[in-house]
Write an enzyme that holds these catalytic residues in place. Structure first.
Site, PDB file in Angstrom:
ATOM      1  N   ASN A  79      77.559 -71.662  16.697  1.00 22.59           N
ATOM      2  CA  ASN A  79      77.665 -72.345  17.993  1.00 22.59           C
ATOM      3  C   ASN A  79      78.280 -73.703  17.664  1.00 22.59           C
ATOM      4  O   ASN A  79      77.593 -74.695  17.489  1.00 22.59           O
ATOM      5  CB  ASN A  79      76.299 -72.516  18.642  1.00 22.59           C
ATOM      6  N   GLU A  90      76.895 -65.650  24.311  1.00 30.19           N
ATOM      7  CA  GLU A  90      75.843 -66.635  24.554  1.00 30.19           C
ATOM      8  C   GLU A  90      76.420 -67.988  24.966  1.00 30.19           C
ATOM      9  O   GLU A  90      76.020 -69.036  24.464  1.00 30.19           O
ATOM     10  CB  GLU A  90      74.946 -66.764  23.307  1.00 30.19           C
ATOM     11  N   ARG A 107      83.233 -62.598  14.940  1.00 34.16           N
ATOM     12  CA  ARG A 107      81.917 -61.947  15.074  1.00 34.16           C
ATOM     13  C   ARG A 107      81.873 -60.934  16.212  1.00 34.16           C
ATOM     14  O   ARG A 107      82.409 -61.178  17.295  1.00 34.16           O
ATOM     15  CB  ARG A 107      80.831 -62.999  15.277  1.00 34.16           C
ATOM     16  N   ARG A 142      72.215 -53.544  25.969  1.00 36.14           N
ATOM     17  CA  ARG A 142      72.776 -54.584  25.095  1.00 36.14           C
ATOM     18  C   ARG A 142      73.214 -54.036  23.743  1.00 36.14           C
ATOM     19  O   ARG A 142      74.215 -54.483  23.183  1.00 36.14           O
ATOM     20  CB  ARG A 142      71.751 -55.713  24.916  1.00 36.14           C
ATOM     21  N   LYS A 183      76.395 -58.058  12.685  1.00 34.73           N
ATOM     22  CA  LYS A 183      75.023 -58.089  12.170  1.00 34.73           C
ATOM     23  C   LYS A 183      74.601 -56.684  11.726  1.00 34.73           C
ATOM     24  O   LYS A 183      75.100 -55.696  12.270  1.00 34.73           O
ATOM     25  CB  LYS A 183      74.066 -58.597  13.249  1.00 34.73           C
ATOM     26  N   ASP A 205      69.580 -57.883  17.161  1.00 38.43           N
ATOM     27  CA  ASP A 205      69.592 -59.259  16.674  1.00 38.43           C
ATOM     28  C   ASP A 205      68.561 -59.497  15.567  1.00 38.43           C
ATOM     29  O   ASP A 205      67.545 -60.144  15.820  1.00 38.43           O
ATOM     30  CB  ASP A 205      69.334 -60.214  17.846  1.00 38.43           C
ATOM     31  N   GLU A 237      76.806 -59.068   8.445  1.00 35.99           N
ATOM     32  CA  GLU A 237      76.092 -60.357   8.487  1.00 35.99           C
ATOM     33  C   GLU A 237      74.603 -60.067   8.415  1.00 35.99           C
ATOM     34  O   GLU A 237      74.049 -59.388   9.273  1.00 35.99           O
ATOM     35  CB  GLU A 237      76.443 -61.080   9.796  1.00 35.99           C
ATOM     36  N   GLU A 294      64.357 -65.704  11.005  1.00 35.99           N
ATOM     37  CA  GLU A 294      64.161 -66.036  12.423  1.00 35.99           C
ATOM     38  C   GLU A 294      63.118 -65.144  13.091  1.00 35.99           C
ATOM     39  O   GLU A 294      62.248 -65.627  13.805  1.00 35.99           O
ATOM     40  CB  GLU A 294      65.503 -65.920  13.162  1.00 35.99           C
TER      41      GLU A 294
END
Ligand code: GCU
Length: 616
Positions: free
Chosen positions: A168, A249, A282, A295, A319, A324, A346, A352
């Site tokens: 971001n 996002e 990405r 999603r 990913k 996620d 990734e 997280e």
């Protein structure tokens, strides 16, 4: 005399602190100064290899040799007391391998791109960082010594690139003052064989007021990026390239101008091409164009039609799972569907969704699970979202260091077993005592499954508390949030059952997998139970393979997860104390206690919530 004693005492305390706070990571060689190290050439990288061996190697004199006949990668050969490599970096990797105990081997990296991704913001904060502020940015950052230590640690496990800022990304990243900082960092990393890369904000030229639009097909925009590329490469001739999060996002992207991801990526690729740079684009994209679509299907929907339309210096970065970084997800079907464009995986080192730096969760088994579905040779590279910050021990939890280490080792060789890596790390980080190594490696190996069990067993996913992603919130729903952020969207529990129907009768996400697996996952009786509620919505009294009902099995798994942590904490607390120095033992012990409490909270909150439907 008193003065002398005092200074001795201070030195002693300083040494103690240095030895015990975890700052040395796995690099705890004792100075020997015994080896004479010679090389047929000289360079800053080779000097580092020489210095490391001269200082720490105990097995005799060493000669280093560059050999142009070896295959052209970062590999090395150790034969007796000679290390041979095609590249300088290979000699450095060979030196660390020798110090780690490798003998008479030839080893070549599976991935040519072995990158860390730092989600560091320019103000020093870190998105999903749990170990203090950024080592690169912000008021406290930029200690050349610290960055050198960081470089050394990475080189010791073969990491050869690093993205210095958050996906971001701020548009300020590409302004002159920050590029000068990047240049300073690159200078320290370069001799360790590490290239720098940057995340970019797609709208940078417009946001800085230098163009009217960020439309990738606008000539002024293309020109701006070409000029910027030239400026960057003048400062950093071996700059690696850009990482891009676009139209995801809330980030800007080519979609804002009705252009495709390929239009956006190719425009940037053309700007970097003359200098040898790459674009890592990405696939973590959802929302914008796919309202209402499951999603986990959206990345394939978005990128499959573009497959083959990218320049040859674009790599798609995806990913490991389609959602996620959950404690367990099936692999992302992007890896089955994108065939004409190079792919990178990734992984997330920072935990997280796996207890952050509070929980002892060793991630190598999770990453190996991914490689059991997606062959490494199919991939152009590997990236790991870093767990590194200014905390003295770098990673917050002493055992989170193992995940940094394991990422590097798997990036070099994904065929290494999780156990081998855990043992290697333990011996270097704590003690070579075999009893300790055997007990603790076992504990590490069980830790990820324990986490899955106390958080989200049997294919449950994303029932995390809003935003901070640490504790449970199974009833989470906020009307003003995107539905894809709401736990209730994912578990769909009600009196009829639980789970997300992604079978051919539901959202048909199964159809994105290669045929054999699509069938396996689609059929509830063949779907592996660890993915059951990921792919199916089932009644509470559904019969599991062992004869128990789904509700019974769910309870069993939650309890099992808590029991595993109880056992781990107990072992550490009662049996392992004398193997470990006081400070690290205490810090780990305290965290295990927290982890146990949090695991109990997960179990109680989730079972309490599901019970209202399962036992009305
Ligand atoms: C997750 C994470 C965000 C991050 C995003 C990404 O959603 O919570 O903080 O920005 O992934 O990978 O882009």
């Amino acid at each position: 005399m008193r003065q002398h004693l005092l200074s001795l005492f201070i030195t002693f305390i300083a040494l103690q602190a240095a030895a015990e706070d975890g700052h040395q990571l796995w690099l705890r060689y004792q100075p020997q100064n015994k080896a004479k190290v010679t090389c047929n050439q000289q360079s800053p990288t080779i000097s580092i290899a020489q210095q490391e061996l001269a200082a720490y190697y105990t097995g005799g004199d060493i000669s280093l040799k560059l050999d142009a006949t070896m295959s052209d990668d970062d590999g090395y050969r150790i034969s007796g007391n000679t290390i041979t490599a095609r590249r300088e970096a290979g000699l450095l990797y060979g030196a660390y391998a020798l110090l780690r105990g490798e003998k008479n081997v030839e080893s070549h990296p599976t991935f040519q791109l072995r990158l860390l991704n730092h989600w560091d913001n320019l103000d020093g904060s870190i998105e999903r960082g749990y170990a203090g502020e950024s080592i690169f940015w912000g008021e406290n950052a930029f200690s050349p010594e610290l960055i050198q230590e960081y470089a050394r640690a990475n080189a010791s496990v073969g990491i050869n690139g690093t993205v210095l800022n958050n996906v971001n990304a701020s548009s300020k990243m590409l302004t002159r003052p920050y590029l000068l900082e990047v240049q300073r960092i690159a200078k320290i990393l370069r001799p360790y064989g590490i290239k720098v890369y940057l995340s970019i904000n797609f709208a940078t030229p417009m946001a800085l007021g230098e163009t009217k639009t960020a439309d990738p097909l606008n000539a002024a925009v293309g020109k701006w990026w070409k000029r910027k590329a030239k400026e960057i490469y003048k400062l950093i001739p071996d700059f690696g390239g850009f990482l891009v999060k676009a139209n995801s996002e809330g980030q800007p992207g080519p979609g804002d101008f009705n252009r495709s991801h390929a239009d956006g990526a190719n425009m940037l690729a053309d700007a970097l091409k003359p200098f040898g740079g790459i674009i890592m684009w990405r696939c973590f994209v959802y929302g914008a164009n796919h309202k209402g679509e499951d999603r986990v299907k959206q990345a394939v929907s978005e990128f499959k039609p573009l497959d083959g339309k990218f320049r040859d210096n674009v790599i798609l970065q995806t990913k490991n799972g389609p959602l996620d970084f959950q404690p367990r997800e099936p692999y992302s079907p992007v890896f089955d569907q994108i065939k004409e464009t190079p792919n990178m995986v990734e992984l997330q080192i920072t935990q997280e969704y796996l207890g952050q730096s509070r929980h002892l969760v060793y991630l190598a088994p999770m990453w190996q699970e991914f490689f059991s579905f997606v062959p490494a040779k199919q991939l152009a590279g590997i990236a790991g979202v870093a767990n590194i910050g200014l905390d003295r021990n770098w990673c917050g939890h002493h055992f989170s260091q193992a995940n940094w280490y394991a990422f590097g080792r798997l990036a070099w060789n994904p065929a290494l077993s999780s156990e081998t890596i855990a043992k290697e790390w333990l011996r270097q980080t704590f003690t070579t005592d075999e009893q300790f190594v055997a007990t603790v490696s076992q504990l590490m190996l069980e830790s990820r499954e324990a986490c899955v069990n106390y958080m989200m067993p049997l294919g449950l996913h994303h029932i995390f508390k809003f935003d901070h992603h640490y504790g449970p919130e199974p009833d989470g729903f906020k009307a003003d949030y995107p539905i894809e952020w709401c736990p209730v969207y994912y578990h769909k529990a009600d009196k009829n059952g639980v789970g997300f129907d992604r079978s051919s009768k539901g959202t048909d996400a199964v159809s994105q997998y290669r045929q054999k697996l699509a069938q396996l996952y689609d059929n509830v009786s063949t779907c592996p139970e660890e993915y059951l509620l990921w792919f199916h919505h089932l009644p509470w009294n559904y019969r599991m393979k062992d004869g128990s009902t789904l509700w019974e099995s769910l309870q069993y798994h939650y309890h099992l997860g808590v029991i595993s942590v109880e056992r781990q904490h107990n072992l550490w607390h009662t049996k392992l104390r004398h193997y470990v120095d006081e400070q690290r033992w205490h810090e780990v012990d305290e965290r295990l206690e927290d982890q146990l409490q949090n695991a109990r909270e997960w179990r109680d909150v989730c079972l309490g919530y599901f019970r209202q439907f399962a036992e009305p």
